[in-house]
Write a protein that holds these residues in place. Structure first.
Motif, mmCIF file in Angstrom:
data_model
loop_
_atom_site.group_PDB
_atom_site.id
_atom_site.type_symbol
_atom_site.label_atom_id
_atom_site.label_comp_id
_atom_site.label_asym_id
_atom_site.label_seq_id
_atom_site.Cartn_x
_atom_site.Cartn_y
_atom_site.Cartn_z
ATOM 1 N N THR A 170 0.832 -1.194 0.000
ATOM 2 C CA THR A 170 0.000 0.000 0.000
ATOM 3 C C THR A 170 0.869 1.247 0.000
ATOM 4 N N LEU A 171 0.250 2.349 -0.331
ATOM 5 C CA LEU A 171 0.965 3.621 -0.412
ATOM 6 C C LEU A 171 1.705 3.940 0.876
ATOM 7 N N ASP A 172 1.036 3.707 2.036
ATOM 8 C CA ASP A 172 1.647 4.115 3.295
ATOM 9 C C ASP A 172 2.869 3.285 3.658
ATOM 10 N N MET A 173 3.021 2.090 3.091
ATOM 11 C CA MET A 173 4.226 1.298 3.359
ATOM 12 C C MET A 173 5.474 2.017 2.850
ATOM 13 N N PHE A 174 5.306 2.771 1.749
ATOM 14 C CA PHE A 174 6.418 3.541 1.208
ATOM 15 C C PHE A 174 6.465 4.958 1.790
ATOM 16 N N ALA A 175 5.293 5.602 1.878
ATOM 17 C CA ALA A 175 5.250 7.028 2.172
ATOM 18 C C ALA A 175 5.382 7.357 3.649
ATOM 19 N N ARG A 176 5.098 6.406 4.552
ATOM 20 C CA ARG A 176 5.279 6.708 5.969
ATOM 21 C C ARG A 176 6.757 6.951 6.246
ATOM 22 N N LEU A 177 7.045 7.664 7.304
ATOM 23 C CA LEU A 177 8.433 7.932 7.658
ATOM 24 C C LEU A 177 9.149 6.621 7.978
ATOM 25 N N PRO A 178 10.453 6.553 7.726
ATOM 26 C CA PRO A 178 11.180 5.320 8.048
ATOM 27 C C PRO A 178 11.050 4.981 9.524
ATOM 28 N N GLN A 179 11.020 3.671 9.824
ATOM 29 C CA GLN A 179 10.833 3.225 11.204
ATOM 30 C C GLN A 179 11.943 3.741 12.116
ATOM 31 N N ILE A 180 13.146 3.866 11.570
ATOM 32 C CA ILE A 180 14.264 4.418 12.346
ATOM 33 C C ILE A 180 14.515 5.837 11.879
ATOM 34 N N ASP A 181 14.193 6.796 12.744
ATOM 35 C CA ASP A 181 14.414 8.201 12.437
ATOM 36 C C ASP A 181 15.861 8.578 12.760
ATOM 37 N N GLN A 182 16.297 8.266 13.975
ATOM 38 C CA GLN A 182 17.673 8.500 14.426
ATOM 39 C C GLN A 182 18.097 7.289 15.243
ATOM 40 N N ILE A 183 19.401 7.017 15.269
ATOM 41 C CA ILE A 183 19.895 5.874 16.039
ATOM 42 C C ILE A 183 21.307 6.174 16.515
ATOM 43 N N SER A 184 21.648 5.676 17.701
ATOM 44 C CA SER A 184 22.976 5.931 18.254
ATOM 45 C C SER A 184 23.397 4.754 19.132
ATOM 46 N N LEU A 185 24.695 4.504 19.169
ATOM 47 C CA LEU A 185 25.312 3.458 19.982
ATOM 48 C C LEU A 185 26.004 4.112 21.168
ATOM 49 N N SER A 186 25.836 3.545 22.358
ATOM 50 C CA SER A 186 26.435 4.135 23.555
ATOM 51 C C SER A 186 27.958 3.977 23.532
ATOM 52 N N PRO A 187 28.667 4.787 24.312
ATOM 53 C CA PRO A 187 30.134 4.706 24.330
ATOM 54 C C PRO A 187 30.669 3.316 24.656
ATOM 55 N N SER A 188 29.977 2.557 25.519
ATOM 56 C CA SER A 188 30.445 1.211 25.856
ATOM 57 C C SER A 188 30.060 0.191 24.794
ATOM 58 N N GLY A 189 29.132 0.567 23.912
ATOM 59 C CA GLY A 189 28.616 -0.372 22.923
ATOM 60 C C GLY A 189 27.536 -1.286 23.472
ATOM 61 N N LYS A 190 27.134 -1.069 24.725
ATOM 62 C CA LYS A 190 26.162 -1.963 25.358
ATOM 63 C C LYS A 190 24.714 -1.534 25.127
ATOM 64 N N ARG A 191 24.508 -0.264 24.792
ATOM 65 C CA ARG A 191 23.138 0.233 24.671
ATOM 66 C C ARG A 191 22.901 0.846 23.296
ATOM 67 N N ILE A 192 21.638 0.734 22.861
ATOM 68 C CA ILE A 192 21.169 1.378 21.640
ATOM 69 C C ILE A 192 20.048 2.336 22.032
ATOM 70 N N ALA A 193 20.071 3.523 21.457
ATOM 71 C CA ALA A 193 18.939 4.443 21.558
ATOM 72 C C ALA A 193 18.519 4.796 20.144
ATOM 73 N N LEU A 194 17.221 4.832 19.917
ATOM 74 C CA LEU A 194 16.730 5.186 18.590
ATOM 75 C C LEU A 194 15.412 5.919 18.729
ATOM 76 N N VAL A 195 15.080 6.655 17.680
ATOM 77 C CA VAL A 195 13.802 7.361 17.622
ATOM 78 C C VAL A 195 12.975 6.735 16.511
ATOM 79 N N THR A 196 11.767 6.328 16.857
ATOM 80 C CA THR A 196 10.825 5.796 15.888
ATOM 81 C C THR A 196 9.534 6.585 16.034
#
Length: 648
Positions: free
Chosen positions: A37-63
């Motif tokens: 459907t149209l919205d499968m393409f036109a909706r914003l990507p599921q991952i808006d922003q993503i970052s890895l913590s300094p230790s590499g143990k944590r992920i933070a992301l914006v959806t």
């Protein structure tokens, strides 16, 4: 994908985590998955922003869930995902301070803070404690400072303490370090700076100033040792009327800086230190290829260059990063492209972005010490691989013999003969299209259209000569470069010349309007999204917002557009009586780049001329199509218009 085939999802499943519209249409061939459907393409990507913590143990992301943004954070390898609503905001960046704090950069459209007409997009920075959920907005406790954060965010570690350096306007440009959630901010630096370079240890290495009146760019170097009060001395200057040098970061050693200079080709990157002596070009490959510096994620020193070809390509001279980057193609296999997004401080964990023949974009973590991988999320979940069309590189001759490169996306599950075509010119125009996934091209192709994305003259990424070939060519050769591409595809038997439309945003929106008014007989309809219609009005608006006509960006626009006496001849609103096909205008009210009034002017001119057109207003939408529901609405109107005037 050899090493990435096992998708053990830490965030959602490979088939998607967000809401999916199940109102699908049957595919044209037996055994083919239902048409997305149209919205499968036109909706914003599921991952808006993503970052890895300094230790590499944590992920933070914006959806997102609808138009609501969610901050999701979890421990890599554990099922401890937490989601926090951020509301209906616009997130521009995300970075970790330490493992327990993330910095969320947001923006909002507001009345101009300093001068000029219309709205401006201002940025805010907020520190969020992942453990307690407490928030602290930068600059709220700083006297004589607005809460607006501008241009500069960097994680630094001063005497063992992690700070986030951020700049703000409060008279001079001030740089502050924020200690977690403490209410007080430490003033690290106060300089009237046009540009700034700071090392990861918090030592301000150099800053630049630019004098708009005499067009002189000046560089000041800090000769004090780390830990002492800064002592900047003047070391270098040059005149720069249009293309202004910029400070990019720390050099190959931490006592030097990298600066971009507008020389031949795509510009050159040079190194300079306290002596003021400029070192020869740091990049010694083909300078016609656009390239940008890559810095070591821990030391901050220059580590290589990213080449902006059809696919981005990293060329490291730092031996460790070169070796790590060389592992990526082995991990992906044929038909896939990827690059490192982030590293842990010990360089043992890599956050990787991947695209491929059956993948519109996914994120993984790789533990480089064990070669184990973990799937994080897809950007566009739910789209069947059978409905993803590869972009094919094309090259054709413009009428004057200039070689034009671009990309062609053909509709899946359809014979590629005498197809309906949508020309999709990019914005900028100092930009270019790449071979990567493009939601709009894929959406159009899934509806049965061939899609041409030409990198017309004036585009970046090829050479300075090619970019300069666009000067004075708005509405002229930059425009016929598009229709020359149509004629090429017709000659190849791929496209039906009677079934061609044009759709674009920003400069691409201008090109759509110009195609309908200045380049007769090519298109059956035109769709302009946030497009320029009146060139003189655009220049007047931009000059007011810039503060004066000596601003380098204004001078560059003057160089591209040429003599003001010719502006009316290349302005679609002034040529509305020549419109030969129906036009759809779409514009957001919060656009701070191209004034909403540009589409209003075109609407009024077409109405007065009695020409067929429609005008759709997207309330609250900005230039970057940040509101997901408005982006879906925009594409729905576009497809309805195409279905009416250029059906597939």
């Amino acid at each position: 994908m050899p090493l990435l085939s096992g998708r053990t999802a830490a965030f959602g499943q490979a088939t998607g985590n967000g809401p999916v519209n199940t109102d699908v249409q049957a595919g044209p061939e037996e055994g083919t998955a239902p048409r997305p459907t149209l919205d499968m393409f036109a909706r914003l990507p599921q991952i808006d922003q993503i970052s890895l913590s300094p230790s590499g143990k944590r992920i933070a992301l914006v959806t997102q869930k609808g138009d609501e943004k969610l901050l999701v954070h979890f421990t890599v390898g554990k099922n401890d995902k937490k989601a926090v609503s951020l509301g209906q905001i616009k997130v521009r960046d995300l970075l970790f301070g330490d493992d327990d704090h993330v910095i969320i950069i947001t923006s909002l459209a507001t009345d101009r803070v300093y001068y000029g007409p219309g709205k401006a997009e201002v940025h805010l920075a907020t520190c969020f404690n992942l453990n307690t959920g407490s928030l602290y907005r930068f600059f709220d406790s700083v006297d004589n400072a607005q809460s607006v954060a501008i241009n500069y965010y960097q994680r630094v570690k001063v005497n063992g303490e992690v700070l986030i350096a951020a700049s703000n306007i409060g008279g001079d440009r001030n740089l502050y370090g924020f200690h977690g959630e403490k209410s007080l901010a430490t003033k690290l630096l106060q300089v009237d700076a046009y540009d700034l370079v700071m090392r990861p240890d918090g030592h301000a290495l150099a800053y630049a100033r630019y004098n708009y009146l005499n067009s002189v760019w000046s560089l000041y170097y800090n000769i004090s040792p780390p830990g002492d009060a800064p002592n900047f001395k003047f070391v270098f200057e040059q005149t720069a009327k249009i293309f202004v040098p910029s400070l990019e970061g720390v050099g190959r050693t931490n006592d030097k800086i990298v600066m971009w200079q507008p020389d031949e080709g795509a510009g050159t990157y040079k190194e300079i230190d306290a002596s003021g002596i400029v070192v020869d070009d740091l990049y010694d490959d083909d300078k016609s290829v656009a390239h940008s510096p890559l810095f070591h994620p821990v030391t901050g020193c220059l580590a290589g260059f990213r080449l902006h070809r059809d696919w981005v390509e990293n060329k490291y001279f730092d031996p460790k990063l070169k070796a790590l980057d060389g592992l990526i193609p082995q991990a992906l296999g044929d038909g896939y492209h990827g690059y490192a997004v982030d590293y842990s401080d010990d360089m043992k964990i890599m956050l990787l972005y991947v695209e491929g023949k059956d993948d519109p974009g996914s994120y993984y973590t790789i533990d480089l010490s064990t070669a184990s991988t973990e799937f994080i999320a897809e950007t566009y979940p739910g789209i069947p691989a059978t409905w993803l069309s590869p972009k094919t590189a094309v090259q054709y001759k413009a009428a004057d013999g200039l070689d034009i490169h671009g990309f062609l996306t053909l509709p899946p599950n359809r014979t590629p003969t005498r197809l309906p075509l949508v020309v999709l010119p990019h914005g900028g125009p100092q930009a270019r299209d790449y071979a990567n996934f493009d939601w709009q091209a894929q959406c159009l192709a899934a509806q049965g259209y061939a899609v041409l994305q030409p990198n017309f003259r004036g585009s970046t990424g090829y050479s300075r000569a090619f970019m300069d070939a666009g000067n004075h060519e708005w509405g002229r050769k930059m425009q016929t470069d598009l229709s020359d591409g149509v004629r090429y595809l017709v000659q190849q038997g791929l496209v039906d010349q009677t079934r061609v439309a044009i759709l674009g945003a920003s400069y691409g929106g201008y090109a759509a309007l110009a195609g309908a008014t200045l380049d007769p007989g090519v298109y059956r309809c035109a769709i302009s999204i946030a497009g320029v219609s009146d060139v003189k009005a655009m220049m007047d608006w931009d000059t007011q917002r810039a503060g004066d006509k000596w601003n380098p960006e204004i001078r560059y626009m003057q160089l591209m557009l040429g003599d003001e006496k010719d502006f009316d001849s290349i302005s679609p609103a002034k040529q509305a009586s020549k419109a030969y096909c129906p036009i759809l205008l779409i514009h957001g009210t919060d656009d701070s780049v191209v004034s909403y009034a540009q589409s209003q002017r075109m609407d009024e001119a077409l109405t007065q001329a009695g020409k067929a057109h429609e005008f759709i207003t997207l309330k609250g939408q900005d230039h970057w199509e940040t509101i997901g529901s408005a982006r879906i609405e925009m594409m729905k109107h576009a497809l309805d218009f195409l279905g009416k005037y250029n059906p597939a």
